[in-house]
Scaffold this motif. Sequence first.
Motif, PDB file in Angstrom:
ATOM      1  N   THR A 284     -20.514 -36.271  -4.150  1.00  0.00           N
ATOM      2  CA  THR A 284     -21.292 -36.082  -2.921  1.00  0.00           C
ATOM      3  C   THR A 284     -21.166 -34.645  -2.451  1.00  0.00           C
ATOM      4  N   VAL A 285     -22.267 -34.130  -1.918  1.00  0.00           N
ATOM      5  CA  VAL A 285     -22.307 -32.785  -1.339  1.00  0.00           C
ATOM      6  C   VAL A 285     -23.040 -32.894  -0.024  1.00  0.00           C
ATOM      7  N   LYS A 286     -22.431 -32.383   1.049  1.00  0.00           N
ATOM      8  CA  LYS A 286     -23.093 -32.400   2.362  1.00  0.00           C
ATOM      9  C   LYS A 286     -23.860 -31.101   2.559  1.00  0.00           C
ATOM     10  N   MET A 287     -25.087 -31.219   3.052  1.00  0.00           N
ATOM     11  CA  MET A 287     -25.909 -30.054   3.371  1.00  0.00           C
ATOM     12  C   MET A 287     -25.376 -29.398   4.645  1.00  0.00           C
ATOM     13  N   LEU A 288     -25.550 -28.102   4.749  1.00  0.00           N
ATOM     14  CA  LEU A 288     -25.190 -27.391   5.980  1.00  0.00           C
ATOM     15  C   LEU A 288     -26.262 -27.624   7.017  1.00  0.00           C
ATOM     16  N   ASN A 289     -25.878 -27.543   8.264  1.00  0.00           N
ATOM     17  CA  ASN A 289     -26.812 -27.704   9.365  1.00  0.00           C
ATOM     18  C   ASN A 289     -27.783 -26.563   9.439  1.00  0.00           C
TER      19      ASN A 289
ATOM     20  N   LYS B 200     -24.584 -40.038 -14.639  1.00  0.00           N
ATOM     21  CA  LYS B 200     -23.777 -39.538 -13.525  1.00  0.00           C
ATOM     22  C   LYS B 200     -24.704 -39.368 -12.330  1.00  0.00           C
ATOM     23  N   SER B 201     -24.139 -39.498 -11.137  1.00  0.00           N
ATOM     24  CA  SER B 201     -24.934 -39.364  -9.917  1.00  0.00           C
ATOM     25  C   SER B 201     -24.390 -38.246  -9.049  1.00  0.00           C
ATOM     26  N   LEU B 202     -25.308 -37.459  -8.486  1.00  0.00           N
ATOM     27  CA  LEU B 202     -24.986 -36.448  -7.500  1.00  0.00           C
ATOM     28  C   LEU B 202     -25.801 -36.779  -6.259  1.00  0.00           C
ATOM     29  N   PHE B 203     -25.108 -36.963  -5.138  1.00  0.00           N
ATOM     30  CA  PHE B 203     -25.762 -37.304  -3.875  1.00  0.00           C
ATOM     31  C   PHE B 203     -25.695 -36.093  -2.952  1.00  0.00           C
ATOM     32  N   ILE B 204     -26.851 -35.529  -2.628  1.00  0.00           N
ATOM     33  CA  ILE B 204     -26.928 -34.441  -1.662  1.00  0.00           C
ATOM     34  C   ILE B 204     -27.272 -35.096  -0.333  1.00  0.00           C
TER      35      ILE B 204
ATOM     36  N   MET C 112     -31.371 -37.037  -2.937  1.00  0.00           N
ATOM     37  CA  MET C 112     -31.302 -36.377  -1.629  1.00  0.00           C
ATOM     38  C   MET C 112     -31.483 -37.478  -0.604  1.00  0.00           C
ATOM     39  N   THR C 113     -30.474 -37.656   0.236  1.00  0.00           N
ATOM     40  CA  THR C 113     -30.458 -38.808   1.135  1.00  0.00           C
ATOM     41  C   THR C 113     -29.637 -38.508   2.382  1.00  0.00           C
ATOM     42  N   ASP C 114     -29.794 -39.367   3.367  1.00  0.00           N
ATOM     43  CA  ASP C 114     -28.909 -39.286   4.522  1.00  0.00           C
ATOM     44  C   ASP C 114     -27.702 -40.202   4.325  1.00  0.00           C
ATOM     45  N   GLY C 115     -27.664 -40.887   3.179  1.00  0.00           N
ATOM     46  CA  GLY C 115     -26.521 -41.734   2.851  1.00  0.00           C
ATOM     47  C   GLY C 115     -26.625 -43.165   3.327  1.00  0.00           C
ATOM     48  N   TYR C 116     -27.647 -43.471   4.074  1.00  0.00           N
ATOM     49  CA  TYR C 116     -27.830 -44.837   4.552  1.00  0.00           C
ATOM     50  C   TYR C 116     -28.749 -45.556   3.567  1.00  0.00           C
ATOM     51  N   VAL C 117     -28.160 -46.398   2.738  1.00  0.00           N
ATOM     52  CA  VAL C 117     -28.888 -47.026   1.628  1.00  0.00           C
ATOM     53  C   VAL C 117     -29.044 -48.519   1.863  1.00  0.00           C
ATOM     54  N   GLU C 118     -29.871 -49.131   1.002  1.00  0.00           N
ATOM     55  CA  GLU C 118     -30.123 -50.570   1.120  1.00  0.00           C
ATOM     56  C   GLU C 118     -28.835 -51.370   0.895  1.00  0.00           C
TER      57      GLU C 118
END
Length: 85
Positions: free
Chosen positions: A80-85, A60-64, A44-50
């Motif tokens: 990748t799956v984007k969370m709803l606002n 396998k990886s799943l990025f929420i 679970m991330t905002d997608g901004y990684v090191e």
Amino acid sequence: IDARGKPGQKVSIQGVAGGGGTSITSVKRYLEKERRRPRLVVYMTDGYVEDNPQFISRSKSLFIITHNGSEEILKNHGETVKMLN
């Protein structure tokens, strides 16, 4: 977190917010240290990684990703799956 639920179970997560700087490499190091080989790793991330993240090659990886986060770096390393606002 080692979470085991029933297939098809719906999960509600409230109050999750991204802050930047997700460390993908620390997850890899932890799993190697604990000698774990999961079939799937969920981030679970905002997608901004090191810079130069080290991904787990055998899993396998799943990025929420938070609704205002970025899929750019992660989309080539798993689903990748984007969370709803």
